[in-house]
Design a protein around this motif. Sequence first.
Motif, PDB file in Angstrom:
ATOM      1  N   GLU A 108      19.345  38.841  48.860  1.00  0.00           N
ATOM      2  CA  GLU A 108      20.564  38.094  49.132  1.00  0.00           C
ATOM      3  C   GLU A 108      20.356  36.617  48.790  1.00  0.00           C
ATOM      4  N   CYS A 167      23.672  43.554  50.067  1.00  0.00           N
ATOM      5  CA  CYS A 167      24.013  44.953  49.833  1.00  0.00           C
ATOM      6  C   CYS A 167      25.178  45.370  50.716  1.00  0.00           C
ATOM      7  N   THR A 168      26.130  46.108  50.135  1.00  0.00           N
ATOM      8  CA  THR A 168      27.264  46.598  50.920  1.00  0.00           C
ATOM      9  C   THR A 168      26.936  47.909  51.611  1.00  0.00           C
ATOM     10  N   LYS A 177      27.228  50.692  50.220  1.00  0.00           N
ATOM     11  CA  LYS A 177      28.026  51.729  49.556  1.00  0.00           C
ATOM     12  C   LYS A 177      27.298  52.249  48.330  1.00  0.00           C
ATOM     13  N   LYS A 184      22.955  51.295  44.871  1.00  0.00           N
ATOM     14  CA  LYS A 184      23.821  50.766  45.928  1.00  0.00           C
ATOM     15  C   LYS A 184      24.689  49.652  45.337  1.00  0.00           C
ATOM     16  N   TYR A 241      26.321  46.006  45.468  1.00  0.00           N
ATOM     17  CA  TYR A 241      26.017  44.685  46.013  1.00  0.00           C
ATOM     18  C   TYR A 241      27.252  43.800  45.898  1.00  0.00           C
ATOM     19  N   ARG A 242      27.428  42.978  46.884  1.00  0.00           N
ATOM     20  CA  ARG A 242      28.551  42.039  46.865  1.00  0.00           C
ATOM     21  C   ARG A 242      28.137  40.847  46.017  1.00  0.00           C
ATOM     22  N   GLU A 265      35.044  37.216  44.178  1.00  0.00           N
ATOM     23  CA  GLU A 265      34.072  38.137  44.754  1.00  0.00           C
ATOM     24  C   GLU A 265      34.347  39.551  44.287  1.00  0.00           C
ATOM     25  N   GLU A 325      32.095  43.702  43.552  1.00  0.00           N
ATOM     26  CA  GLU A 325      30.917  44.518  43.839  1.00  0.00           C
ATOM     27  C   GLU A 325      30.284  44.990  42.545  1.00  0.00           C
TER      28      GLU A 325
END
Length: 106
Positions: free
Chosen positions: A53, A66-67, A69, A77, A79-80, A89, A91
């Motif tokens: 992050e 990481c979201t 999802k 996975k 990531y935002r 913003e 993903e």
Amino acid sequence: MDKNVVVSDRIPMIHKIEKYVKSSKTTVEKANIGDEKNTTSMTSGKSGKTLVEGYINRNNQKNCGCTGKEGNHEGQKLYRMKCLNCGFEYEANGCDVWLRKCLKCQ
Ligand SMILES: [Zn+2]
């Protein structure tokens, strides 16, 4: 009587199908293993940094964590990401974080 005919008709077909499935499976598995090795060795060097992050890639896109999802790629996975140019913003797959471009600025 009918059953007997059908069954004896089907048995050779089932055998044929099994053979095909087996051989195609082996090929697919082999190809997958090769791909995984490639992606792992390609990303392993960078993923340490890029998936942390706060990481900012060369396109000025910040990893906001990481979201949790699932991404479009298996085992990836989402990531935002945040564009530091316009603040947009979105993903991205973990494997794409390091080269991701802003969807609005690019
Ligand atoms: Zn942007």
